[in-house]
Motif scaffolding. Sequence first.
Motif, PDB file in Angstrom:
ATOM      1  N   ARG A 223       0.834  -1.198   0.000  1.00  8.92           N
ATOM      2  CA  ARG A 223       0.000   0.000   0.000  1.00  8.92           C
ATOM      3  C   ARG A 223       0.880   1.264   0.000  1.00  8.92           C
ATOM      4  O   ARG A 223       0.513   2.278  -0.595  1.00  8.92           O
ATOM      5  N   HIS A 224       2.019   1.211   0.658  1.00  9.92           N
ATOM      6  CA  HIS A 224       2.932   2.365   0.640  1.00  9.92           C
ATOM      7  C   HIS A 224       3.443   2.587  -0.783  1.00  9.92           C
ATOM      8  O   HIS A 224       3.547   3.731  -1.249  1.00  9.92           O
ATOM      9  N   GLU A 225       3.729   1.504  -1.481  1.00  9.56           N
ATOM     10  CA  GLU A 225       4.155   1.627  -2.883  1.00  9.56           C
ATOM     11  C   GLU A 225       3.026   2.215  -3.721  1.00  9.56           C
ATOM     12  O   GLU A 225       3.258   3.066  -4.592  1.00  9.56           O
ATOM     13  N   ASP A 226       1.780   1.767  -3.477  1.00  7.70           N
ATOM     14  CA  ASP A 226       0.623   2.345  -4.160  1.00  7.70           C
ATOM     15  C   ASP A 226       0.589   3.858  -3.972  1.00  7.70           C
ATOM     16  O   ASP A 226       0.376   4.617  -4.928  1.00  7.70           O
ATOM     17  N   ALA A 227       0.763   4.294  -2.733  1.00  7.17           N
ATOM     18  CA  ALA A 227       0.677   5.719  -2.417  1.00  7.17           C
ATOM     19  C   ALA A 227       1.744   6.517  -3.152  1.00  7.17           C
ATOM     20  O   ALA A 227       1.461   7.587  -3.721  1.00  7.17           O
ATOM     21  N   ILE A 228       2.966   6.027  -3.156  1.00  6.60           N
ATOM     22  CA  ILE A 228       4.059   6.754  -3.790  1.00  6.60           C
ATOM     23  C   ILE A 228       3.903   6.758  -5.307  1.00  6.60           C
ATOM     24  O   ILE A 228       4.130   7.789  -5.969  1.00  6.60           O
TER      25      ILE A 228
END
Length: 258
Positions: A223-228
């Motif tokens: 999800r952090h990768e999604d956000a970035i």
Amino acid sequence: MPHRIVPHLSPARLALYRAECKDPSDYRAGALYTWQLELHAAWYEVLGLVEMLLRHSLDNALAGWNTSSSLPGGGTPDWLLSSARPLNSLSRSMSSDVRTAAKKAAARRAPTHPRFGAAPTHDDFVAQLTFGNLTHLLLTKTAPTNRSARATGFSGRENLWLHAAINAFPNRHDVWPAGARKDTPGRQVCLGYHIGNTVERLRVLRNRVGHHEQTLAANHAARHEDAILLARAIDPYAAAAITQLSSVPRVLARRPRF
């Protein structure tokens, strides 16, 4: 000390942390619970900034498209007050909600507020858009397999994506390159579903974090990768700033291990 919080957790909620620890110890359950608090606090910063970027970029894209539209309701950047097809059917309910919320917010302004007594503007309406509202304007789930019943071959929301919302992600090709394939309308629609589902995953996480639900099984790294990636598709410089600010990866690395 974390274990002092444990007696105030319901048995059902506490059982999730005890099971994760594989130990009935209040110390371990308390440590895991407070670590999750720290993780959620880290997520608040990241998700708040990504939501702000998305709201601002979608507003600009929809305002530009609505201004240039010759359809009834078009010709104005105030797409929440007057919108052309197909945006009008997608935004009708949210338009009413944000106008009501903006009026209430304006009524609560203190006398020292620089806009005390002023009527709400388009910016005030946009500020009331929720993560759910933004997701509603994008493509989510999966593309329909039968398009024969549609005159253009695309749904109203797909047409809105192709002609308007897609412009909210000017750097999408740098983030999700087409490779050897031509950038056909069909591929653009597929990319729209990918981006919309990325936003939806972040919305679901934001709601769980906001309600302080247990998120131990969530794929926080993904999800952090999604956000970035989503931020990069909008503005790579803003994405770099969010990456530098984010403490999510550091907090994830400190997860208690038992």
